[in-house]
Structures are given as C-alpha cells and as structure tokens.
Write an enzyme that holds these catalytic residues in place. Structure first.
Site, PDB file in Angstrom:
ATOM      1  N   GLU A   1       0.817  -1.225   0.000  1.00  0.00           N
ATOM      2  CA  GLU A   1       0.000   0.000   0.000  1.00  0.00           C
ATOM      3  C   GLU A   1       0.847   1.270   0.000  1.00  0.00           C
ATOM      4  O   GLU A   1       0.552   2.223  -0.721  1.00  0.00           O
ATOM      5  CB  GLU A   1      -0.936   0.014   1.218  1.00  0.00           C
ATOM      6  CG  GLU A   1      -2.108  -0.943   1.128  1.00  0.00           C
ATOM      7  CD  GLU A   1      -1.744  -2.377   1.482  1.00  0.00           C
ATOM      8  OE1 GLU A   1      -0.602  -2.617   1.936  1.00  0.00           O
ATOM      9  OE2 GLU A   1      -2.594  -3.265   1.298  1.00  0.00           O
TER      10      GLU A   1
ATOM     11  N   HIS B   1     -10.064  -4.068  11.333  1.00  0.00           N
ATOM     12  CA  HIS B   1     -10.727  -4.000  10.033  1.00  0.00           C
ATOM     13  C   HIS B   1     -12.039  -3.218  10.071  1.00  0.00           C
ATOM     14  O   HIS B   1     -12.859  -3.344   9.180  1.00  0.00           O
ATOM     15  CB  HIS B   1     -11.007  -5.409   9.495  1.00  0.00           C
ATOM     16  CG  HIS B   1      -9.789  -6.122   9.004  1.00  0.00           C
ATOM     17  ND1 HIS B   1      -8.775  -6.528   9.829  1.00  0.00           N
ATOM     18  CD2 HIS B   1      -9.417  -6.493   7.753  1.00  0.00           C
ATOM     19  CE1 HIS B   1      -7.841  -7.133   9.112  1.00  0.00           C
ATOM     20  NE2 HIS B   1      -8.198  -7.116   7.846  1.00  0.00           N
TER      21      HIS B   1
END
Ligand code: TPP
Ligand code: MG
Lengths: 356, 481
Positions: free
Chosen positions: B215, B284
C-alpha cells in the site's frame, strides 16, 4: 560577509561508533577511468562550482538569519548530480529528498528563485510557501524536493510509471540517501519497478551518514548497489567524487532504463563536508576524516587540476569562470534578501485547484 | 574591497557565542574553505570558514572573547591587491543583537533597517501583517437544490452501489485515456469486493493494474503518476490498509499544490470500503472520515446511495485535486434507483436533503444514513417530523445546507459510525453553534460509534455501533419529548 560557518565539533578521540575513514573509502579513479573532453570538463566545472558557491552562500545567509528552519547543504556531493544530469536527455525527470538545492541548479532552475524560496520570499519557486525542502518545477521536469525520507522513491517510481504509460521515452532519476535506502517503501518500489519494467534509475547518494548515524551502524548490507539483487535489478558502485565516473555509469544506467529493460541502481560513493543540516555539530565523525576527503577527493578540485594540467587553462581563465559564478550567486542572494515576503492573502491560495 | 567577517549563527536560537580561538593571524593569506576561527556556544564548538579569498587584515574580536553577538564583525578580510595594513573595519561592532529579528547589516546598508528583519524563526508577533483573507465558509447561504441534479422525467434504473461505482469508473475511463485503476486484486480477480468487475476485460492490463500488497509503495506510485498529470484511481482493499499509505495521501498528495506555490497538483482518487463491515474486529472496522476531513488540500466524499456513488465518483475522477472516496462494504450490495443519463455528475461539496421535515434535523453520511432514515420513520409514528440531511461530502462541508435546515427545525442530531472524539459529529455541532446558535432550541446531540476499539462478539459489536433506537432517543431528547 566572508564566512560560512560550520559546526564541526571537536571529535572526542576514541569515541564509540566512529567510522574508520580508511574503511570503504571512495576509491581513487583507476587508470581506466573514462575521460572527459575539454568542453565536458569545463561544463562540469562550472556547474559544480555554481552549486558549491550557492551552498556556501546559503550557509552564510542562514548564519545571518535570512534562511530559516532546516537547510541541508550539498557541498562535497556536487559530482553526483552534475555527472548524472550530463547523462540525461531533454524531458527526463528528476526527483529527490530535502538535500535538493544542487539538483535544482543542475536541472537549470533559476538560482534566484531557489534562493528566494530559501529566504521565504514571494519570488521563490514556491512563492515562499515551500521552503528549502519543497520546491518543484514542471518546466524543468523537477518533481521535488520532499521532506519525508524515502517518499521520493515511490513517487519517482510513479513518475516512471507515467513515462511508460505515455510511452514518451523518458526516464526518471530518483535520488535518495543511504539512510533512506532502509525505508520499506524503497523495496516495495523496487519490486514494482522491475515487475513492470519501469524506466527509473535509482541513484543512492551514499555520503556515509544519515544525520549522525554512519552506514555501518544502520545497514546490514552496506553495499547499496546490491540492494536490488532480490528483485533482479542490476546495480553498480560508482566513485561519486569523480564526475566522469558518475557520467559514464549514468549513461549506462539511463540507457538500460530507457530501452525498456527496467530499473537500474547506482550507488554513488560520496561525502558531505558540512553537517547534516546547519545545526549539526557533527560529533559523530573525526575532523581528520573530513579533511582527508576534502583534500584528496574533492570533486571540483579534481576537474580544476585537469583544466590546468591537461587542458592548459591559465589561472586567469579559471578566475574568470569563478567570478562569473560568484556573480550569479551574489545576484541570487541579493534578490532573495530584498524580494518582499509573500502577501498575507497568499495564506489561503494554492490549497485546491478550481474544478471546471 | 575589504570584507567584514561576521559572527555567524548556526542554529535558529543562537544569539551569541564565545570566540574561542583564531586559527589564522593578521597578515595570513586565506582561501575559501580555510578554517579561520573556532567559536563556542553552550551546545557545540564550531568553525568559522572563509568563503572569499584574501588576506586576514584585521582581527576585531580577540581570542577568548565571551558573548559575541551574532552578526558582529569579528575580522576584516582584504581583497586581492589591497594593502592589508590600511584596511579599516567598515562598521563599528554593533551592540549585542537583541533576542530576535535584529536588522541584518545588509538591511542597514540598504536603508532598510526599519523593515522588520525577515526572520522566519523569530515568530511573527512583531511583524505587521495584514489580516489574512478568511476562507469563505459561509457565503450568502445559498443552499444547493439536490433535486435538480436529476432532470424531471429522467428514466431511473435500479442498480447496486457496487455496479454504480464500476459504471462510474468505466465511463470516466472511456472518456479520458489518462484515467487508470490500480490496486490489489482489481484486475484479474475483478476486485476483492468485485467493484472493478469487467474493467480489465474492457480496458486491458495497461489501465487496470494489479499491484503487489504494498500500500505504501503503490500509493506513492499513484501520486507520482498524478504529479505528471495522469489521473489514477487507487483502490485500497479497505481503508484500514491505507494506514500503510497515509503518508502519501497526506504529505505527498494533499500538501504539494501548496508547497509548490500552485505548480503541482495531484489529480488522484483514493477509494475503497471504509468503516465497519461485520464481525471483522478492531483492525478491520474503522471510519476514517474524520481523519482525512481534517486536512486542507484533500476532498473527502462518502456516498450513501447508488446514484450519489456514481455521480460523485465521476466528479471525483474529474476533480484536479486529491479525493479520498470512502465506500462501505455493507452498502455495496444495496440497490437504489439511478438515473439513466449519459453523463450523470453529482457535485462534490453539496449535501442533499434526503427527507424533508420541520421538527428536527438529523445529519448523517454513508452508512450512518441507514440509521438516520429508519429513525425518521419511527419518529414519524410518534408525531415527530424529522428532516434528514445526507452530507455526501465531508470536506468541503456544506455548512450552508446544514445551517439552513437547523434554522428551520431549531434542533439537530448527528449520526456517524466514527469515534466520538474529534469526530464528524463534533465538527457539525461546532459549525451549528458558530452559525446558528440563536436558532437552536436545544444543544446539538451526537450519535456516534462508541469510544472503544471495535469488538468481535456479535452482541458487543452491535453495542459499539450506533443504532436506530439511539437516534430516535437523541431526536426525542432534543425535542424535549
Ligand atoms: C520518514 C522520516 N523519518 C525521519 C526523518 C528525519 N530525517 C531527516 S533527514 C534524515 C537522515 C537521512 O539520511 P540519508 O538518507 O542518508 O540522506 P542525507 O541526509 O545523508 O543526504 C532523517 C532521519 C524524516 N525527514 N522523514
Ligand atoms: Mg546519507
């Protein structure tokens, strides 16, 4: 105003963690070193001298309080950017970190605009809103000027991605330090660059220190040219104090990248004479180490000697070059001292572009 | 010409130092780089280096002198061909420099001594500064008519948010060859949440690019490409993983236009699911709207309906600025009517009155809208007529529409799934307080995610998120019912 000043800090003898200057020294040019013709030597001399004098002036202006914040000088490393720029073609892109003044001058950016940005004035390249570490020029294909160590490596890889996307046959030279080479995103970028065969040359300016940390205190593999091995990226160690060696390696690396073979790593063995930034007492290295590098390997002195000995220039001819360079630098300093600060209304400009 | 050698400052705070020792003596020849003297401060020893060539004509401040003010001439250097013995100090040593912003000798020489010294490090308090132009937050309160975004009589088709997002990307990619999509699993796999379904087939691997799981790296690659004028759409598998990349979103994308004095924009979209999904635990399940919305230089969009998802994503891709586009996994599969138009755009920065009402304003965005709309139905049964405002864009926030609604209802409840501290609800409450205080009949109430990491257990997760009941209760409370 005749001085630059430098915190050098007296080296406490026997201090721990000192690098041994005889270990991993910058190699002297071997006999088969590539040669420059007279024009190339003259060009390199002018460019490097401009950077040197500009940086000395910056140091001086910092001392006078005209330049604020961080100011990282490039003195000692001039051969790297000058040799590389001599190997580029029109349209090739450049990106680097915060030690960026030399790169901007080598890209042909206006010394006045650079200096006025250092002093935070409206005529600065970023209108005074970027400062020493954050300058850009679309026109000269210079993409900064980045203050986050390692960020320029992913960004430069992205610029190379765009080159390939457009198929415009240009490469992106991505400069970073030995310290930056330990950031994770560098390897994320290496992987993508090789995977997608991006036209990028990674130029690692190994000046042996990241702030106060010597390479062998921070790096498990101190041969940075090998840092691409696990990605199949070729790499070379280059004498970064010899502009000819830099230029030749640059030609090879750039050709590799431009021809579609993917990225290339050049580790430039170089040295910074000054502290990391202006307020660095540099206690982590000995004075002898600095003196030895300056006296034996100085990149400008090397060319100067060739100009006198091989090309038979007279001292007067060199003096003429020196005064020309000094004039440019003084003009820049003069401008940067008297140009007004940005108007207060600039506070709220350039935050967002208008949507059409 | 004789040149003064001045006492240098080596740090932003140095005002004076001790001239410890001269390493050159009067009459010595010096060249650039020669060390002339050593000076000491309480922090370090440093060297004074010559910049010019010449002869050290006169030493003005001797060995061992304490408290030498910065910028005091300490010696005179005679130029070439000058008689060193006749050189005089060009200026008497000035008094020790005041703590801050002493006019530099250069400035004095130029008759500029009355101008404040341009010393960025000395603070700006003594600088006469024009009032900065205030950013135009509230203009003349012209509220946007979201109804007019879709012309009357337009045919509507039902589609999911997922399909709407895909169509938006596909339409923009057809329209502009500089638009490309990159991210993990976006191409061959057709998207981790199937949002990029069919894009690889239509546009090929040059424009639909699978990245490694990196990322930080690929966000930087996207921004670098955007610097050159390409228009990347960078998908994060979820925004939780964008934490790895937040440096490039914040430092490389949002700030560069400003730092370059307007030269270098970053026309990039960072998109992907944001906020709590279901039962995936704390790492998450986080709403990042408040984080990104605190940044000048970014736009932050959070659509609720499929038609807004489509129209806003198309606008985001066309926007010359970096846009953080926060989607929601639970909403992906929900269906909404979407106008059948060739080029349907929804403007960024405009809220939408989703339901008109007169008793209380409920403000929300994205997933929060599901609670707000259901609560409005419940409230109706109890005789409370709630107006529901969908912010749609968090930055720039449509304060005009908010304020106009609260001026009408006099009461306000905010609903979002983010953490309460420094959250979007807190920001809305502040704006209402600043711009509609006199119209409020009750303090603004917030319904937010609870101030805890998201728990895994089904019952606890439910408790940690806002609920319809909490919104109903808050609305009744501000209505004193
Ligand atoms: C992400 C990040 N961490 C730390 C810093 C602080 N910092 C600035 S320069 C520097 C050293 C970098 O050294 P190197 O990469 O060798 O470059 P050099 O200064 O030698 O040119 C550090 C740690 C930073 N700017 N960014
Ligand atoms: Mg270094």
């Amino acid at each position: 105003m005749a001085v630059a000043a430098r915190k050098a800090g007296r080296a406490a003898s026997g201090a721990a963690n000192k690098t041994n200057p005889s270990k991993n020294p910058v190699k002297k040019a071997p006999p088969n070193t590539p040669q420059f013709d007279k024009t190339q030597d003259l060009d390199a001399y002018r460019e490097m001298l401009l950077i040197r004098r500009f940086e000395e002036k910056s140091g001086q202006m910092y001392g006078m309080g005209l330049i604020g914040g961080f100011c990282h000088l490039y003195i000692g490393q001039e051969a790297v950017v000058v040799g590389m720029q001599m190997a580029t073609k029109d349209g090739d892109k450049v990106i680097t970190g915060y030690r960026d003044h030399g790169h901007m001058l080598a890209c042909g950016m206006d010394p006045k605009g650079v200096m006025a940005e250092l002093t935070g004035r409206r005529g600065g390249l970023s209108k005074g809103k970027g400062g020493s570490m954050h300058m850009f020029s679309k026109e000269k294909h210079f993409y900064g000027g980045h203050g986050i160590v390692g960020a320029q490596v992913s960004l430069g890889t992205g610029i190379a991605f765009a080159n390939r996307y457009r198929d415009d046959n240009t490469v992106c030279l991505t400069y970073f330090g030995d310290g930056a080479a330990n950031q994770g995103q560098v390897y994320e970028s290496f992987n993508m660059a090789e995977l997608w065969k991006l036209p990028v040359v990674y130029v690692i300016e190994n000046n042996r220190y990241a702030m106060g940390t010597s390479v062998n205190r921070a790096s498990a593999q101190t041969d940075f040219s090998k840092r691409g091995v696990s990605f199949n990226i070729p790499g070379e160690q280059v004498d970064g104090m010899d502009v000819r060696a830099v230029h030749e390696a640059g030609l090879r690396a750039i050709e590799h990248a431009r021809s579609g073979k993917g990225p290339y790593i050049l580790e430039m063995l170089t040295y910074r004479y000054r502290g990391h930034s202006m307020s660095d007492p540099a206690k982590y290295r000995t004075k002898d180490e600095v003196t030895r590098m300056r006296e034996e390997f100085d990149p400008i002195e090397q060319v100067r000697r060739r100009l006198l000995e091989s090309w038979k220039l007279s001292e007067d001819e060199l003096k003429a070059i020196d005064s020309k360079v000094r004039e440019i630098v003084n003009e820049a300093a003069e401008f940067a001292t008297h140009d007004p600060e940005p108007d207060a209304s600039e506070l709220y400009t350039d935050i967002l572009l208008p949507t059409s | 010409m004789a040149i003064d050698i001045l006492m240098p400052a080596l740090s932003p705070t140095m005002e004076q130092g001790k001239l410890a020792k001269w390493l050159k003596k009067e009459g010595d020849k010096v060249k650039p780089g020669d060390v002339l003297a050593e000076i000491e401060t309480d922090k370090a020893t440093m060297e004074v280096e010559a910049i010019d060539e010449g002869v050290l004509a006169k030493i003005l401040v001797g060995d061992g002198t304490d408290n030498v003010a910065v910028n005091t001439p300490i010696a005179v250097l005679a130029g070439e061909g000058e008689d060193a013995s006749t050189v005089q100090a060009s200026a008497p040593a000035p008094a020790p420099a005041p703590a801050q912003a002493a006019p530099t000798p250069d400035a004095q020489a130029e008759g500029l001594a009355d101008r404040p010294a341009p010393d960025g490090r000395s603070g700006t308090d003594q600088m006469p500064r024009a009032e900065p132009a205030a950013p135009a937050v509230i203009s003349n309160r012209t509220t946007h008519d979201a109804m007019a975004e879709i012309p009357e009589g337009t045919e509507m088709v039902t589609m999911t948010v997922r399909e709407a997002l895909r169509d938006a990307m596909a339409e923009e990619m057809r329209r502009d060859p500089d638009v490309f999509v990159m991210g993990e699993e976006v191409a061959e796999y057709q998207g981790a949440y199937k949002v990029t379904q069919g894009l690889l087939q239509e546009f090929g691997p040059r424009r639909v690019i699978d990245t490694p799981i990196t990322e930080h790296g690929f966000a930087g690659v996207g921004v670098g490409a955007a610097y050159t004028g390409l228009k990347p759409v960078v998908e994060f598998m979820t925004f939780n993983f964008a934490m790895q990349a937040i440096d490039h979103i914040v430092n490389s994308a949002a700030k560069t236009l400003y730092m370059s004095g307007g030269q270098l924009g970053s026309p990039i979209v960072f998109r992907g699911p944001n906020g709590a999904a279901a039962r995936v635990g704390a790492q998450h399940s986080q709403d990042y709207a408040a984080w990104y919305s605190s940044l000048p230089g970014l736009k932050v969009v959070v659509p609720y309906s499929a038609s807004d998802a489509k129209g806003l994503l198309k606008s985001a891709i066309r926007d010359p600025n970096p846009v953080v586009f926060l989607e929601n996994e639970i909403l992906y599969g929900q269906s909404f009517p979407v106008p059948k138009l060739d080029d349907f755009l929804v403007p960024i920065g405009k809220a939408r009155i989703h339901r008109e009402g007169k008793d209380v304003t409920i403000v929300s965005y994205g997933m929060g809208m599901t609670y707000a709309l259901k609560a409005a139905q419940e409230l109706e049964k109890e005789g409370i007529d709630a107006e529901v405002v969908d912010l749609r864009t968090i930055r720039p926030m449509d304060t005009d529409t908010l304020v106009a609604s609260v001026m009408k209802t006099g009461r306000c409840v905010t609903v979002d799934e983010g953490f309460p501290q420094s959250g979007v609800g807190a920001e809305i409450a502040t704006r209402i307080m600043e711009h509609a205080f006199d119209y409020l009949d009750a303090p603004v109430a917030r319904v937010t995610g609870k101030d805890v990491p998201m728990p895994y257990a089904a019952n606890l997760e439910k408790l940690a998120l806002p609920s319809v009941a909490e919104v109903v209760q808050a609305a009744k409370a501000v209505c004193y019912r």
